[in-house]
Design an enzyme around this catalytic site. Structure first.
Site, PDB file in Angstrom:
ATOM      1  CG  ASP A  48     114.121  78.303 -16.412  1.00 16.02           C
ATOM      2  OD1 ASP A  48     113.414  79.161 -15.845  1.00 16.02           O
ATOM      3  OD2 ASP A  48     113.748  77.130 -16.616  1.00 16.02           O
TER       4      ASP A  48
ATOM      5  CD  GLU B  77     116.750  86.591 -20.314  1.00 14.40           C
ATOM      6  OE1 GLU B  77     116.991  87.629 -20.962  1.00 14.40           O
ATOM      7  OE2 GLU B  77     115.598  86.178 -20.074  1.00 14.40           O
TER       8      GLU B  77
ATOM      9  CG  LEU C 287      90.888  77.675  13.492  1.00 11.55           C
ATOM     10  CD1 LEU C 287      90.697  77.772  11.977  1.00 11.55           C
ATOM     11  CD2 LEU C 287      90.670  79.031  14.131  1.00 11.55           C
TER      12      LEU C 287
ATOM     13  CD  GLU D 101      91.501  83.811   5.856  1.00 13.59           C
ATOM     14  OE1 GLU D 101      92.361  83.002   6.239  1.00 13.59           O
ATOM     15  OE2 GLU D 101      91.237  84.863   6.463  1.00 13.59           O
TER      16      GLU D 101
ATOM     17  CE  LYS E  40      90.879  73.216   9.477  1.00  8.90           C
ATOM     18  NZ  LYS E  40      91.860  72.175   9.125  1.00  8.90           N
TER      19      LYS E  40
ATOM     20  CG  ASP F 289      94.842  68.327   5.073  1.00  7.22           C
ATOM     21  OD1 ASP F 289      95.179  68.496   6.261  1.00  7.22           O
ATOM     22  OD2 ASP F 289      94.522  67.221   4.619  1.00  7.22           O
TER      23      ASP F 289
ATOM     24  NE  ARG G  46      98.177  74.596  16.412  1.00 11.63           N
ATOM     25  CZ  ARG G  46      97.837  73.783  17.405  1.00 11.63           C
ATOM     26  NH1 ARG G  46      98.468  72.635  17.545  1.00 11.63           N
ATOM     27  NH2 ARG G  46      96.873  74.090  18.253  1.00 11.63           N
TER      28      ARG G  46
ATOM     29  CE1 TYR H 118      96.856  80.604   9.434  1.00 12.44           C
ATOM     30  CE2 TYR H 118      97.378  79.371   7.444  1.00 12.44           C
ATOM     31  CZ  TYR H 118      97.333  79.460   8.831  1.00 12.44           C
ATOM     32  OH  TYR H 118      97.786  78.418   9.600  1.00 12.44           O
TER      33      TYR H 118
ATOM     34  CE  LYS I 222      91.838  83.289   9.817  1.00  5.14           C
ATOM     35  NZ  LYS I 222      93.116  83.621   9.167  1.00  5.14           N
TER      36      LYS I 222
ATOM     37  CE  LYS J 248      87.483  69.373   9.228  1.00  3.30           C
ATOM     38  NZ  LYS J 248      88.942  69.353   9.047  1.00  3.30           N
TER      39      LYS J 248
ATOM     40  CB  CYS K 196      94.118  37.957  23.882  1.00  3.71           C
ATOM     41  SG  CYS K 196      95.289  39.228  23.330  1.00  3.71           S
TER      42      CYS K 196
ATOM     43  CB  CYS L  84      98.686  37.277  25.371  1.00  5.09           C
ATOM     44  SG  CYS L  84      97.101  37.698  26.141  1.00  5.09           S
TER      45      CYS L  84
ATOM     46  CB  CYS M 107      93.354  41.272  26.278  1.00  8.95           C
ATOM     47  SG  CYS M 107      94.687  40.219  26.923  1.00  8.95           S
TER      48      CYS M 107
ATOM     49  CB  CYS N 168      98.493  41.364  26.704  1.00  8.93           C
ATOM     50  SG  CYS N 168      98.221  41.149  24.929  1.00  8.93           S
TER      51      CYS N 168
END
Length: 676
Positions: free
Chosen positions: A37, A39, A87, A120, A122, A124, A143, A234, A298, A322, A416, A419, A433, A438
């Protein structure tokens, strides 16, 4: 300083930048540091000193530019030249095999042929796009909605694993390249980050994905730089200067360019090899340093991507298989009844905190009163809680054998909870309701109206909307456009700058798109995708408001229930008044231009299907009709051109005969669409 000395400094600066970039790659991408570190710090300090003395020699790809620019007022919008698609999903091996079969049919391959797939993990995290011109990073964006995202260039520059300049040797012939990837936070970094926040008295992040997304979307790049973000890539969306034949070649090129490539990828030949790879990652997912919620497959050959094409906003050449939902055991402490934007009152389980899929779960859906009765839940039960990806956690079932006799029955409310209005039965399973005024209904409808997929009013969160309502500033979504700064300044913790930003955001939202506006209205059963279908079909809001039930049900994917929800909404005088008020407040959109389909083989023809087809599922056959310019109708009428009859047809066949509608069998349908 003479030219010779300046050239000497420029030469040293170039060497320092290349050397520091090389060590950054070794440390942050390969995890194989060559120097200490101290250096590294000596090299970096020398670069900083020379650039301070000779600012005219600073370049945009210098490692010093990762420190972060000053805060910006707001993110700019980036229009993606190539949409960032979502996808399609598979939840089982059978569904993946079905995807493989569809690919073979569209590619006209023998059913026994083994397609090569890249497999590959997926990840998260938060999807991003980077653009390099002549090897230099010039743009980074999120995105967003797939069509347009936020310009986060200054923020992505602070992520240590993202190079500001691609490796010269590999990028020599590349004039332009756009790469797509995922910004993440590793599990151990997430735990450390939350521990630091707890020590400062700050609320913890819910999960690594939310932490990554929130960190990248900071207006101050210095905050982003302080967060432990990483990025894997990817996909090459566009490249100028190099010709590639397979997706595996894309991944290998990304590595050569100095970009951190998604780990554990593998070439899989056929569905059985893909299943073996899926099971291997499923076994290893807990030991991985990052969260992954499935496997992306893919088609490896890039020329086949063009043939397979896209549907809706998903490519046909890729699928996300999944991982199974994760489960844990908790205790049902209580049931809270929440009022939604349509007035539907739903039960929410209040749970003893439990970690599921890396997230602490305290609340979960119980769906509705009938579901509670059917599964026999009681307060005090030990219950199984399930969570899959970003899906809202649900309570699966009670552990009846663990009861000790102290459990209590769950009693649905008659009034409700907000209300006090008497609740009414809605269909078979829901209670609602009926009070359109409300406060809970109003709050939820305005939260929906302002949400990112709708009018996208930045900075208008739940707490602020509650203040607007409680202080009598708004009674419907249109009142947002009538707010004045003096109204806002009366609110708690509201300063002049914040008030101006909120009003500016509200003003910007006036210019929108028709799909967003339709979705923002909060019509029951109309999500973002359905709003797009409606906008494409009717072009203007006026046309949609005048549409009959029959015309609505003639649209692919819109059945009688959705059509009735749409018709009921526009038949309401209160809703008509709200729309007029919104338009008078200045909301405007460009009419949607319909795609020209007159040259397509089924242009203008209406199709109805009955019975079972051997060559396609019903959904696949309907999709083919639409792609060839035709319309899929839900019922037989005088507007029907063809009734496609499969095995074991229903009553539609008899109705078609009575009306004189042309009927064709599956072979005739295949010839009509050019498959025979």
């Amino acid at each position: 300083m003479n030219n010779s000395e300046l050239e000497h400094v420029a030469s040293e600066l170039e060497w320092l930048r290349k050397e520091i970039n090389r060590h950054n790659y070794l440390y942050y991408v390969l995890n194989q540091p060559e120097i200490s570190d101290s250096e590294y710090d000596a090299l970096f300090d020398r670069l900083v000193e020379l650039e301070r003395r000779y600012p005219e020699l600073v370049t945009p790809d210098s490692p010093t530019q990762k420190v972060g620019a000053p805060p910006v007022e707001e993110f700019g919008i980036v229009i993606h030249k190539i949409p960032m698609l979502s996808l399609s999903k598979a939840n089982s091996f059978e569904e993946f095999v079905d995807f493989d079969r569809r690919c073979k049919e569209l590619l006209r391959l023998d059913p026994s042929y083994k397609i090569e797939y890249s497999g590959e993990p997926k990840l998260d995290g938060l999807s991003v796009s980077l653009i390099y011109e002549n090897g230099i990073l010039v743009q980074g964006s999120t995105r967003g909605d797939g069509i347009q995202g936020e310009n986060v260039t200054q923020n992505v520059k602070t992520i240590r694993s993202i190079p500001l300049r691609l490796f010269d040797d590999a990028a020599a012939n590349i004039r332009y390249i756009e790469v797509r990837g995922e910004v993440i936070i590793h599990k151990h970094d997430f735990e450390r980050l939350n521990a630091e926040r707890a020590a400062k008295g700050e609320p913890p992040f819910a999960n690594p994905r939310n932490a990554a997304a929130g960190s990248l979307r900071q207006l101050d790049p210095q905050i982003t730089r302080a967060r432990p973000l990483d990025a894997f890539f990817y996909y090459i969306a566009e490249i100028d200067g190099v010709k590639l034949e397979t997706h595996i070649e894309e991944l290998e090129l990304l590595k050569k360019l100095g970009l951190k490539v998604i780990p554990y990828y593998r070439l899989c030949v056929g569905v059985d090899d893909a299943r073996e790879y899926f099971n291997k990652l499923l076994e290893e997912k807990e030991s991985a340093t990052f969260d992954m919620d499935g496997v992306v497959f893919k088609v490896n050959r890039l020329d086949w991507w063009t043939i397979l094409g896209e549907i809706s906003r998903s490519p046909r050449w890729a699928i996300a298989w999944k991982f199974p939902a994760e489960e844990a055991i908790s205790v049902l402490l209580d049931v809270q009844w929440n009022v939604g934007r349509t007035g539907i009152v739903t039960p929410v389980a209040m749970l003893k905190p439990v970690r599921v899929s890396g997230v602490e779960v305290r609340k979960a859906t119980l769906h509705n009163e009938e579901e509670i009765k059917r599964k026999g839940f009681k307060i005090g039960d030990k219950v199984i809680v399930r969570r899959a990806g970003e899906v809202i956690p649900e309570v699966v079932k009670p552990l009846v054998e663990a009861r000790d006799g102290n459990e209590k029955e769950i009693v649905p409310p008659k009034n409700c909870p907000v209300c006090g209005s008497e609740l009414v039965k809605e269909g078979e399973v829901f209670i609602r309701c009926p009070n359109v005024s409300c406060p809970a209904v109003l709050k939820e409808s305005i939260i929906h109206f302002a949400s990112r997929g709708a009018m996208d009013i930045d900075g208008l969160g739940e707490k602020l909307i509650e203040q607007f309502i409680n202080n009598g500033l708004i009674n419907d979504p249109a009142d947002l456009y009538l707010l004045k700064k003096e109204n806002l300044l009366t609110l708690e913790r509201m300063g002049d700058k914040l008030a101006s930003n909120i009003l500016d955001s509200i003003e910007r939202s006036k210019k929108t798109t028709l799909p967003r506006f339709i979705y923002a209205l909060g019509i029951r059963n109309v999500g973002e995708h359905t709003a797009e279908l409606l906008a494409e079909h009717f072009s203007t809001l006026e046309n949609l408001m005048d549409a009959s039930l029959e015309e609505l049900t003639s649209i692919r994917e819109i059945g009688p229930v959705v059509a009735k929800s749409i018709r009921d909404y526009f038949d309401s005088p209160a809703n008509k008044k709200l729309i007029s008020k919104l338009l008078l407040c200045g909301i405007n959109y460009e009419p949607v231009k319909k795609e020209e389909k007159t040259a397509l083989p089924l242009s203008g023809k209406g199709f109805v299907f009955t019975g079972t087809l051997n060559s396609f599922t019903r959904e696949e056959a309907e999709r083919i009709v639409v792609e060839l310019g035709g319309k899929v109708l839900s019922s037989v009428s005088s507007k029907t051109d063809y009734l496609v009859v499969g095995s074991e047809p229903g009553s539609k066949l008899e109705k078609a005969r009575k009306l004189g509608v042309k009927t064709i069998n599956e072979d005739e349908f295949l010839r009509l669409i050019g498959r025979k």
